[in-house]
Scaffold this motif. Structure first.
Motif, PDB file in Angstrom:
ATOM      1  N   PRO A 119       1.536  -1.093  18.705  1.00 44.97           N
ATOM      2  CA  PRO A 119       1.751  -0.405  17.427  1.00 44.97           C
ATOM      3  C   PRO A 119       1.765   1.110  17.611  1.00 44.97           C
ATOM      4  O   PRO A 119       1.321   1.640  18.640  1.00 44.97           O
ATOM      5  N   VAL A 120       2.237   1.807  16.596  1.00 41.21           N
ATOM      6  CA  VAL A 120       2.355   3.266  16.628  1.00 41.21           C
ATOM      7  C   VAL A 120       1.385   3.845  15.609  1.00 41.21           C
ATOM      8  O   VAL A 120       1.323   3.384  14.463  1.00 41.21           O
ATOM      9  N   ALA A 121       0.628   4.869  16.017  1.00 42.53           N
ATOM     10  CA  ALA A 121      -0.308   5.532  15.108  1.00 42.53           C
ATOM     11  C   ALA A 121       0.446   6.530  14.235  1.00 42.53           C
ATOM     12  O   ALA A 121       1.235   7.336  14.730  1.00 42.53           O
ATOM     13  N   VAL A 122       0.210   6.477  12.923  1.00 41.85           N
ATOM     14  CA  VAL A 122       0.900   7.348  11.974  1.00 41.85           C
ATOM     15  C   VAL A 122      -0.142   7.953  11.044  1.00 41.85           C
ATOM     16  O   VAL A 122      -1.026   7.254  10.546  1.00 41.85           O
ATOM     17  N   ASP A 123      -0.040   9.281  10.808  1.00 42.57           N
ATOM     18  CA  ASP A 123      -0.978   9.943   9.910  1.00 42.57           C
ATOM     19  C   ASP A 123      -0.412  10.008   8.493  1.00 42.57           C
ATOM     20  O   ASP A 123       0.703   9.553   8.232  1.00 42.57           O
ATOM     21  N   GLU A 124      -1.180  10.583   7.591  1.00 42.48           N
ATOM     22  CA  GLU A 124      -0.790  10.614   6.178  1.00 42.48           C
ATOM     23  C   GLU A 124       0.496  11.393   5.966  1.00 42.48           C
ATOM     24  O   GLU A 124       1.372  10.975   5.200  1.00 42.48           O
ATOM     25  N   LEU A 125       0.656  12.535   6.619  1.00 41.33           N
ATOM     26  CA  LEU A 125       1.824  13.373   6.403  1.00 41.33           C
ATOM     27  C   LEU A 125       3.113  12.655   6.813  1.00 41.33           C
ATOM     28  O   LEU A 125       4.095  12.646   6.073  1.00 41.33           O
ATOM     29  N   ARG A 126       3.099  12.049   7.979  1.00 40.93           N
ATOM     30  CA  ARG A 126       4.306  11.357   8.446  1.00 40.93           C
ATOM     31  C   ARG A 126       4.610  10.129   7.598  1.00 40.93           C
ATOM     32  O   ARG A 126       5.765   9.848   7.288  1.00 40.93           O
ATOM     33  N   LEU A 127       3.565   9.391   7.209  1.00 43.69           N
ATOM     34  CA  LEU A 127       3.802   8.178   6.432  1.00 43.69           C
ATOM     35  C   LEU A 127       4.313   8.504   5.036  1.00 43.69           C
ATOM     36  O   LEU A 127       5.167   7.790   4.490  1.00 43.69           O
ATOM     37  N   SER A 128       3.811   9.585   4.430  1.00 42.90           N
ATOM     38  CA  SER A 128       4.209   9.922   3.060  1.00 42.90           C
ATOM     39  C   SER A 128       5.696  10.256   2.963  1.00 42.90           C
ATOM     40  O   SER A 128       6.277  10.176   1.876  1.00 42.90           O
ATOM     41  N   GLN A 129       6.320  10.610   4.083  1.00 42.39           N
ATOM     42  CA  GLN A 129       7.748  10.936   4.067  1.00 42.39           C
ATOM     43  C   GLN A 129       8.637   9.700   3.926  1.00 42.39           C
ATOM     44  O   GLN A 129       9.796   9.813   3.509  1.00 42.39           O
ATOM     45  N   VAL A 130       8.106   8.517   4.286  1.00 44.20           N
ATOM     46  CA  VAL A 130       8.936   7.308   4.248  1.00 44.20           C
ATOM     47  C   VAL A 130       8.346   6.213   3.358  1.00 44.20           C
ATOM     48  O   VAL A 130       9.064   5.322   2.905  1.00 44.20           O
ATOM     49  N   TRP A 131       7.053   6.266   3.079  1.00 47.11           N
ATOM     50  CA  TRP A 131       6.376   5.178   2.367  1.00 47.11           C
ATOM     51  C   TRP A 131       6.469   5.385   0.871  1.00 47.11           C
ATOM     52  O   TRP A 131       6.250   6.473   0.347  1.00 47.11           O
ATOM     53  N   THR A 132       6.749   4.291   0.129  1.00 51.26           N
ATOM     54  CA  THR A 132       6.848   4.350  -1.333  1.00 51.26           C
ATOM     55  C   THR A 132       5.492   4.268  -2.016  1.00 51.26           C
ATOM     56  O   THR A 132       5.382   4.561  -3.208  1.00 51.26           O
ATOM     57  N   GLY A 133       4.470   3.856  -1.272  1.00 55.59           N
ATOM     58  CA  GLY A 133       3.162   3.612  -1.876  1.00 55.59           C
ATOM     59  C   GLY A 133       2.929   2.147  -2.210  1.00 55.59           C
ATOM     60  O   GLY A 133       1.824   1.756  -2.576  1.00 55.59           O
ATOM     61  N   ASP A 134       3.967   1.331  -2.076  1.00 54.58           N
ATOM     62  CA  ASP A 134       3.854  -0.094  -2.375  1.00 54.58           C
ATOM     63  C   ASP A 134       3.497  -0.874  -1.116  1.00 54.58           C
ATOM     64  O   ASP A 134       3.968  -0.556  -0.011  1.00 54.58           O
ATOM     65  N   VAL A 135       2.664  -1.894  -1.301  1.00 56.09           N
ATOM     66  CA  VAL A 135       2.279  -2.769  -0.192  1.00 56.09           C
ATOM     67  C   VAL A 135       2.404  -4.220  -0.649  1.00 56.09           C
ATOM     68  O   VAL A 135       2.413  -4.507  -1.850  1.00 56.09           O
ATOM     69  N   LEU A 136       2.480  -5.113   0.311  1.00 58.54           N
ATOM     70  CA  LEU A 136       2.487  -6.546   0.050  1.00 58.54           C
ATOM     71  C   LEU A 136       1.330  -7.160   0.806  1.00 58.54           C
ATOM     72  O   LEU A 136       1.283  -7.100   2.040  1.00 58.54           O
ATOM     73  N   LEU A 137       0.364  -7.729   0.062  1.00 60.32           N
ATOM     74  CA  LEU A 137      -0.802  -8.369   0.663  1.00 60.32           C
ATOM     75  C   LEU A 137      -0.561  -9.870   0.726  1.00 60.32           C
ATOM     76  O   LEU A 137      -0.127 -10.484  -0.252  1.00 60.32           O
ATOM     77  N   VAL A 138      -0.852 -10.465   1.879  1.00 62.09           N
ATOM     78  CA  VAL A 138      -0.571 -11.886   2.093  1.00 62.09           C
ATOM     79  C   VAL A 138      -1.812 -12.552   2.667  1.00 62.09           C
ATOM     80  O   VAL A 138      -2.494 -11.994   3.528  1.00 62.09           O
ATOM     81  N   LYS A 139      -2.121 -13.750   2.169  1.00 63.65           N
ATOM     82  CA  LYS A 139      -3.158 -14.582   2.770  1.00 63.65           C
ATOM     83  C   LYS A 139      -2.780 -16.037   2.583  1.00 63.65           C
ATOM     84  O   LYS A 139      -1.893 -16.366   1.796  1.00 63.65           O
ATOM     85  N   ARG A 140      -3.449 -16.912   3.313  1.00 61.48           N
ATOM     86  CA  ARG A 140      -3.170 -18.336   3.210  1.00 61.48           C
ATOM     87  C   ARG A 140      -3.966 -18.941   2.064  1.00 61.48           C
ATOM     88  O   ARG A 140      -5.117 -18.572   1.843  1.00 61.48           O
ATOM     89  N   ARG A 141      -3.334 -19.832   1.328  1.00 61.04           N
ATOM     90  CA  ARG A 141      -3.991 -20.487   0.209  1.00 61.04           C
ATOM     91  C   ARG A 141      -4.924 -21.560   0.747  1.00 61.04           C
ATOM     92  O   ARG A 141      -4.494 -22.510   1.374  1.00 61.04           O
ATOM     93  N   ARG A 142      -6.214 -21.395   0.509  1.00 62.30           N
ATOM     94  CA  ARG A 142      -7.209 -22.338   1.028  1.00 62.30           C
ATOM     95  C   ARG A 142      -7.835 -23.189  -0.071  1.00 62.30           C
ATOM     96  O   ARG A 142      -8.174 -24.342   0.154  1.00 62.30           O
ATOM     97  N   ASP A 143      -8.018 -22.611  -1.238  1.00 64.55           N
ATOM     98  CA  ASP A 143      -8.647 -23.377  -2.310  1.00 64.55           C
ATOM     99  C   ASP A 143      -7.577 -24.094  -3.128  1.00 64.55           C
ATOM    100  O   ASP A 143      -6.397 -23.939  -2.899  1.00 64.55           O
ATOM    101  N   GLN A 144      -8.029 -24.870  -4.061  1.00 66.81           N
ATOM    102  CA  GLN A 144      -7.101 -25.598  -4.912  1.00 66.81           C
ATOM    103  C   GLN A 144      -6.513 -24.636  -5.925  1.00 66.81           C
ATOM    104  O   GLN A 144      -7.212 -24.051  -6.730  1.00 66.81           O
TER     105      GLN A 144
END
Length: 739
Positions: A119-144
């Motif tokens: 992976p590549v290390a990225v700081d706040e300044l570099r990331l803010s130039q390309v990142w929209t602020g949106d993320v997608l969180l994913v996990k496996r469904r374990r409970d009913q």
């Protein structure tokens, strides 16, 4: 969205949307969920998949995904977390695989690289130039999950409790309104006891001012509470509708084959009776109970005697309702059954109206409708009469609460000591009406529970059936080539005494054109059902490319197949929409190519609007042969590696059949074809023909070999080619009839 569905070739730069899809797939794979990029259906107008679209896709495939917007200071603290998808402004994405708040960096990985890539290390300044602020969180469904939980009253309660914040605001508004309802009665008491008796104008002016102010706040709070209740009801209705319809889609085909469609629809619609109860009467009575809790102590303070009378009458009303719960429930259950039976007759008549008209079946259908309507009327009358008894018994108590209590209060007011003043009596009657309504509503709510419990049971008979959810979301997603292997496969339909398939054994390599022939009931269509995953309760081993069918994800399996049935259903819409039903993102070039393969291009071009010609409900404006060729085009447009044609040319005229058969060689090039047909002439060019009889494989060989060594095949062939064999075919026909 076409660019998102196709993997870029060598030397071709990947599209941003494709990168975003690969990022979501990589995050899901980390949790053991294998996804197929072809399963993603983009939203209309999206150039690149949005976080909401990706979350919807992942949730449908068995994961738990959520799109959200976060700030850098929170993102950098997400250490030791599974991969998080970061959305970039150009429509692409990256995987965040680590973070270090002390150093102020996050580690990103390109989703197109292997998991072992650094992976590549990225700081706040570099990331803010390309990142929209949106993320997608994913996990496996374990409970009913809600999608798998039993459909009962507890599930409904959980749905309602998900609106805790809005319910809290409604509760606060209800408590305040309950307090405000006390003041008008107290003001009336002051008007009678002080203003009228003492003729005090100053007191009257003060009371008028107070009434105006309190009325304004009561109107404002009442409006706000109604608005909140409307929002909560709408959200619950939306979530209920989505869940119930998804559960309906997840039911296996075998369930629908065993049930009357009218009954299924009737039971499904029963969920809305439960919805109306929970968001209507139940919520209203529940909110009114707060009024009761606030006002009842004040009534006891004003006059304990009158308050006990009010409570006693309401209690007797509740007791009467409880006594009649059982009888009303039984009669109402009979009424629901009668209404569903009538609904089934109505649905069958409308769905089969062409048959009704052509065979002049109106009198018999009318007679059946009259009989079912008579049953409905009989049980509705019985239910009404039974419900009339508790209502009649409650009326004296209702009258006493509205008329008798004021007379008792007047008697108490006339007493020299311990009586209630005239103003107090008026205030008591005003507040008593507020108390009586929730008490009577609570008692009558028990009567509504009969209808709700019956409706809940009816809906549960459909929605609590075993679903295909696990098979649709779990399992392997191999790349399909088309090699098939049956090893000691046995299958029996539910309730049947004879096996539909009996020790079926055969094997064909990928790219084979296989014909399935045999007498009616020999098991040909059952083989295709098992291949499509419609039935998975067989014994033995059925393998696709060496992988047992039951281990393959059902959605992936069905989307890898192209299926054309004897009677195909076209949806109301354009020709183009029907051809691209399974792949809405494909282009007009793909549509034209599929239509040409199916032999449908020539008649589509003659239509008034070509590929934009509207197909009416039931396909009434096109012929059966045209409908069949459109179904073939719909099957081949996704370029499946395995195609199943189950009597696909039976509805075609000789010219259309010859055209489709001529195209079968082109359609079958590079893919496995399983063709079920009674017309052996259409199977002559197949690589192999499997002859079946009484659920078993009799022989497997090319046409010429079968004519020499397989008696069943030879007799079937001679029956269909009598003009060539003359009397010999007649003898074969008699032998076949004797068997």
């Amino acid at each position: 969205m076409q660019q998102n569905e196709r993997v870029p070739g060598s030397g071709e730069s990947p599209q941003p949307g494709y990168i975003r899809l690969r990022a979501a797939m990589a995050a899901a794979k980390y949790h053991g969920i294998e996804l197929d990029i072809r399963d993603f259906a983009a939203e209309a107008g999206e150039e690149s998949p949005s976080p909401a679209s990706l979350a919807r896709w992942l949730n449908e495939q068995g994961a738990v995904a959520k799109g959200m917007r976060v700030r850098w200071r929170y993102l950098v603290r997400l250490t030791n977390t599974p991969p998080i998808v970061l959305m970039f402004r150009d429509g692409s994405a990256a995987l965040m695989v680590g973070a270090n708040a002390d150093r102020g960096v996050v580690w990103l990985r390109d989703p197109l690289t292997d998991e072992g890539a650094a992976p590549v290390a990225v700081d706040e300044l570099r990331l803010s130039q390309v990142w929209t602020g949106d993320v997608l969180l994913v996990k496996r469904r374990r409970d009913q999950s809600e999608a798998d939980a039993p459909f009962d009253l507890g599930w409904f309660v959980k749905i309602v409790l998900r609106e805790r914040r809005a319910l809290r605001d409604i509760l606060i508004a209800s408590v305040v309104l309950s307090v405000l309802t006390i003041f008008p009665a107290l003001l009336v008491m002051q008007v009678i006891d002080r203003v009228v008796n003492y003729r005090s104008m100053a007191t009257l002016v003060s009371i008028i001012g107070i009434v105006v102010i309190l009325s304004f706040y009561e109107i404002l709070l009442t409006y706000a509470r109604r608005e909140l209740m409307l929002v909560v009801s709408t959200r619950i209705d939306t979530r209920l509708s989505l869940h119930a319809f998804n559960r309906l889609l997840a039911l296996p085909l075998e369930f629908y084959e065993r049930q009357q469609t009218g009954r299924v629809l009737g039971r499904y619609m029963a969920i809305y009776k439960v919805r109306d109860f929970l968001t209507g009467k139940l919520m209203t009575v529940f909110l009114d109970m707060f009024t009761l809790l606030v006002i009842l102590p004040l009534l006891f303070y004003m006059s304990a005697t009158l308050a006990w009378m009010t409570v006693a009458c309401a209690g007797l009303i509740g007791l009467i309702a409880v006594v009649f719960i059982g009888p009303i429930r039984r009669i109402y259950g009979r009424l629901v059954d009668a209404e569903m039976e009538r609904g089934s007759v109505l649905y069958e008549t409308v769905a089969g109206i062409r048959t009704v008209k052509t065979l002049a079946l109106e009198p018999s259908r009318r007679e059946m409708w009259d009989e079912t309507t008579a049953d409905v009327v009989r049980w509705k009358l019985a239910a009404g009469r039974m419900a009339n008894w508790p209502q009649t018994l409650v009326m004296p108590l209702d009258m006493f609460m509205s008329r008798g209590i004021i007379l008792v209060g007047a008697y108490l007011a006339l007493q020299s000591s311990g009586g209630i003043a005239a103003g107090g009596l008026m205030a008591f009657m005003m507040l008593g009406g507020r108390v009586t309504a929730p008490l009577v509503g609570l008692a009558r709510l028990l009567e509504d529970l009969n209808e709700v419990s019956t409706a809940l049971g009816e809906a549960g008979m459909v929605l609590n059936q075993p679903t295909e959810t696990k098979a649709l979301t779990n399992g392997m997603r191999p790349r399909v080539k088309g090699a098939l292997s049956f090893t000691d496969v046995n299958f029996t339909y539910p309730g049947a005494a004879v096996k539909a398939l009996n020790n079926v054994n055969f094997e064909i390599p990928a790219g084979t054109m296989l014909g399935l022939v045999g007498r009616s009931g020999s098991g040909k269509s059952t083989v295709t059902r098992l291949l499509q995953g419609v039935s998975r309760t067989y014994t033995g081993y059925l393998r696709l490319d060496g992988i047992e069918m039951r281990e393959i994800n059902l959605t992936h399996l069905r989307r890898s197949f192209g299926v054309v049935l004897q009677d195909n259903f076209l949806f109301r819409g354009t020709v183009r929409d029907n051809i691209t039903a399974g792949r809405p993102g494909l282009t007009i070039d793909d549509v034209v190519r599929a239509a040409r393969l199916a032999g449908a291009e020539e008649f589509i071009e003659r239509m008034p609007a070509g590929y934009d010609t509207w197909i009416e409900e039931g396909s009434t404006n096109i012929s059966g042969g045209q409908r069949q060729r459109l179904a073939i085009a719909r099957a081949v447009i996704s370029d499946p590696k395995l195609m199943i044609l189950d009597e696909a040319t039976s509805a075609l005229d000789p010219e259309s059949e010859a055209l489709v058969n001529a195209n079968l060689q082109r359609i079958g090039k590079g893919r496995t074809m399983v063709i079920v047909s009674h017309r052996l002439s259409s199977l002559v060019d197949c690589d192999l023909i499997c002859v079946m009889d009484q659920g078993s494989v009799v022989d497997l060989a090319p046409h010429a070999v079968l004519l020499e060594r397989c008696e069943i095949y030879r007799m079937l062939w001679m029956q269909q080619n009598r003009h060539q064999y003359g009397g010999e075919s007649s003898r074969a026909s008699m032998l076949a009839e004797g068997e």
